[in-house]
Design a protein around this motif. Structure first.
Motif: not given
Length: 253
Positions: A115-126
């Motif tokens: 249902l929700v396509a994953p993003e490409r290039g997204a990073e996680v703020e630590f």
């Protein structure tokens, strides 16, 4: 018996590279079916073969900058703690309802990926919360691996994407690095316990390493939405495999 082992390695390596998983969920049943191994020997053989497969795949993702090394090391640390806990629980708890709860969780994640396509290039703020989240993820990965005999990638990749918001390729590369230490530790234990044939694992790994590189190449070509659907299908296949295995055990009893 060499040809079946080569076939198993090629299939497992391709899926490992494409989806950032160890490949054990498909290699174990194939080794039992094509190579006539019992489940314990098949699991041990698959686990050792996963080490060079994951390393080769991780290099492919790393060259493209799709590995969060800090996240991988934190998750791996949690998995090293969780694996012996899972093995301990396996000997002491009735796992029926836990297994079906785990299957239900995979189904929920599979639906969300569709249902929700994953993003490409997204990073996680630590942050501190993310740190504890990574540790908890590793703990769950290791515990589930010890209890149900599955690799950590099928847990880490969808959780990194859906819970932490990590990009699909970054989640796969990070997962591959995270699962290597626990696979090495468990393989050394299996080797000392006499459950492992180094020769069989080497034959499985021989075609798996180049196949995993091809899988990484495909992962970069496939759009995120399509990759999410394919990974959801992978989770559904694993859920069906675990459910069938449990139902057969119940019927046998």
């Amino acid at each position: 018996m060499i040809l079946p082992l080569l076939l198993v390695g090629a299939v497992g390596g391709l899926l490992s590279g494409m989806f950032g998983v160890g490949g054990g969920f498909i290699m174990v049943p194939l080794l039992m079916w094509l190579a006539s191994m019992d489940q314990r020997r098949a699991a041990a053989t698959s686990l050792l073969a996963v080490v060079p497969i994951a390393a080769a795949s991780a290099i492919g993702y790393g060259i493209q900058g799709e590995i969060d090394l800090s996240a991988a090391l934190i998750v791996a640390g949690g998995a090293l703690v969780g694996a012996p806990i899972g093995s301990w629980l396996l000997r002491r708890l009735p796992l029926g309802w836990l297994l079906w709860l785990f299957i239900a969780g995979m189904l929920v994640v599979a639906v969300r990926l569709v249902l929700v396509a994953p993003e490409r290039g997204a990073e996680v703020e630590f942050s501190t919360g993310v740190l504890f989240g990574y540790l908890l993820l590793g703990l769950v990965m290791g515990t589930a691996s010890g209890m149900f005999g599955i690799g950590g990638g099928v847990i880490a990749v969808p959780v990194l994407m859906t819970v932490f918001g990590m990009g699909d390729l970054l989640a796969r590369g990070t997962s591959l690095v995270a699962l290597i230490p626990a696979a090495i530790l468990s393989s050394s234990i299996n080797l000392r316990g006499g459950m492992l044939s180094m020769r069989d694992a080497a034959v499985v790994a021989a075609p798996a390493v180049p196949a995993s590189i091809a899988g990484v190449w495909l992962a970069f070509l496939i759009p995120p939405a399509v990759g999410g659907v394919l990974f959801a299908a992978l989770l559904l296949a694993l859920a069906a495999q675990l459910a069938i295995r449990d139902l057969r055990k119940r019927r046998a009893r």
